[in-house]
Enzyme design. Structure first.
Site, PDB file in Angstrom:
ATOM      1  N   LYS A 288       1.826  -3.349   6.664  1.00 10.82           N
ATOM      2  CA  LYS A 288       2.328  -3.355   5.285  1.00 10.82           C
ATOM      3  C   LYS A 288       3.835  -3.088   5.266  1.00 10.82           C
ATOM      4  O   LYS A 288       4.579  -3.711   4.505  1.00 10.82           O
ATOM      5  CB  LYS A 288       1.577  -2.330   4.429  1.00 10.82           C
ATOM      6  CG  LYS A 288       0.112  -2.689   4.197  1.00 10.82           C
ATOM      7  CD  LYS A 288      -0.039  -4.046   3.514  1.00 10.82           C
ATOM      8  CE  LYS A 288      -1.474  -4.448   3.295  1.00 10.82           C
ATOM      9  NZ  LYS A 288      -1.622  -5.820   2.767  1.00 10.82           N
TER      10      LYS A 288
ATOM     11  N   SER B 166       0.825  -1.202   0.000  1.00  7.71           N
ATOM     12  CA  SER B 166       0.000   0.000   0.000  1.00  7.71           C
ATOM     13  C   SER B 166       0.858   1.251   0.000  1.00  7.71           C
ATOM     14  O   SER B 166       1.967   1.267   0.541  1.00  7.71           O
ATOM     15  CB  SER B 166      -0.883  -0.017   1.256  1.00  7.71           C
ATOM     16  OG  SER B 166      -1.491   1.238   1.456  1.00  7.71           O
TER      17      SER B 166
ATOM     18  N   TYR C 134      -2.556  -0.810  10.682  1.00 11.34           N
ATOM     19  CA  TYR C 134      -2.717  -1.376   9.335  1.00 11.34           C
ATOM     20  C   TYR C 134      -1.522  -1.004   8.466  1.00 11.34           C
ATOM     21  O   TYR C 134      -0.898  -1.861   7.838  1.00 11.34           O
ATOM     22  CB  TYR C 134      -4.018  -0.887   8.677  1.00 11.34           C
ATOM     23  CG  TYR C 134      -4.007  -1.090   7.176  1.00 11.34           C
ATOM     24  CD1 TYR C 134      -4.137  -2.364   6.638  1.00 11.34           C
ATOM     25  CD2 TYR C 134      -3.800  -0.014   6.304  1.00 11.34           C
ATOM     26  CE1 TYR C 134      -4.077  -2.566   5.262  1.00 11.34           C
ATOM     27  CE2 TYR C 134      -3.732  -0.206   4.941  1.00 11.34           C
ATOM     28  CZ  TYR C 134      -3.872  -1.477   4.421  1.00 11.34           C
ATOM     29  OH  TYR C 134      -3.790  -1.669   3.071  1.00 11.34           O
TER      30      TYR C 134
END
Length: 339
Positions: free
Chosen positions: A154, A125, A150
């Site tokens: 990544k 991302s 989150y």
């Protein structure tokens, strides 16, 4: 060639399965159905005429992952989507996100490194960049401290893959850093299916237009942008799915320059939230009800991709527009409500 797609019934995963099958790959889907529906299989089959092999497996269960690879020891590539992805939820439930997004990656890599010549595509991302110092964002932009658990999963995920590739020269990996995927398949057989209140802009727009939501809240109208709203790089999910096939073929054909590569996937164009709303109004003939409210914690001002590396090195570029994405998302919303 047999390709495993984890999270293959999710939004991006299902569109990628379609593009893989269109290119003649044999696809096996693993999904635990925690944030997806088994009915998506019917949509994939309707589009491609081929029903992919499906196994309901929770990748957090290590023994099940081991058993899967013992059964399917001829897999030649893995595209790994399976992960929790709601930024707000990750702030509230950090341990759930670290367990689901990190341990599953570790278990997959442990089995992959036992294969002769594994190829691995990781769903990453643009959140790894945070608020970048320069726009557009290149792959060489510094990775900033994550704004959420989150985003941190990544970053950590990429580090784990990079470290694994250093000591496993047979493992070939590409991390694809997405910007903002939107839209649906033009057939309206598959699309974004948020459970509960949508966390992303476009499903909230379509649900507001169809009457499920009273109005759209635009978070912040005082950003340092031309119209005061946040700017993002909205990429059509079909273009994004095709990039995964191109990346996988790059590894299979041995065209990669090293056994760990990173590519940004975006359009290279930033659009504000108000421009996204105007696009929806334009293609649907509707006037969306929205209200500008206070800023949302964790939102950055602007992010859009420098796509030169993906265009020149990967040999991929987007073909579909913001209007195309909005039209397909609306067609999909109308179909699922009519059901």
């Amino acid at each position: 060639m047999k390709i495993l797609v984890t999270g293959g019934l999710g939004f991006i995963g299902s569109h990628t399965v379609v593009e893989l099958q269109n290119e003649g790959f044999e696809v096996i889907i693993i999904d635990n159905l925690s944030n997806s529906s088994i009915e998506v299989l019917d949509g994939i089959t309707a589009i491609t005429g081929v029903s992919p092999h499906f196994e309901k497996i929770d990748l957090k269960v290590k023994d099940d992952v081991i058993a899967f690879f013992q059964k399917h020891n001829d897999i030649e590539g893995v595209i790994h989507f399976a992960a929790s992805k709601a930024v707000g939820e990750s702030v509230q439930e950090p341990l759930m996100y670290y367990e689901n997004n990190i341990t599953t990656l570790v278990y997959l890599l442990q089995e992959l490194t036992k294969l002769a010549q594994p190829n691995f595509i990781f769903s990453s991302s643009c959140t790894v960049y945070g608020q970048a110092d320069e726009l557009p964002i290149t792959e060489n932009a510094p990775v900033k401290p994550a704004e959420s658990p989150y985003g941190n999963t990544k970053q950590i995920g990429e580090e784990i893959i990079r470290d694994t590739c250093k000591v496993n020269q047979n493992l070939n990996s590409i991390a694809l850093r997405y910007f903002n995927p939107i839209g649906a398949h033009p057939s309206a057989e598959i699309g974004e299916l948020p459970i509960g209140v949508p966390q992303n802009l476009v499903p909230y727009i379509t649900q507001t237009a169809i009457g499920i939501r009273e109005q759209l809240s635009v978070f912040g109208g005082d950003y340092d942008t031309p119209d005061g709203t946040c700017i993002r790089d909205y990429i059509h999910v079909v273009d994004l799915a095709k990039a995964h096939v191109v990346a996988l073929q790059r590894l299979i054909e041995g065209k990669n320059s090293g056994n760990y590569e990173v590519f940004n996937l975006g359009t290279g164009k930033g659009s504000s939230v108000l421009e996204a709303i105007q696009s929806f109004d334009r293609v649907t003939g509707k006037t969306l009800k929205y209200q500008i409210v206070g800023r949302r914690e964790g939102d950055i001002t602007a992010a859009y991709a420098d796509t030169k590396k993906a265009n020149d090195v990967l040999g991929w570029k987007t073909e579909l527009t913001l209007d195309d994405a909005m039209a397909s998302a609306w067609k999909w919303e109308q179909k699922i409500r009519n059901k």
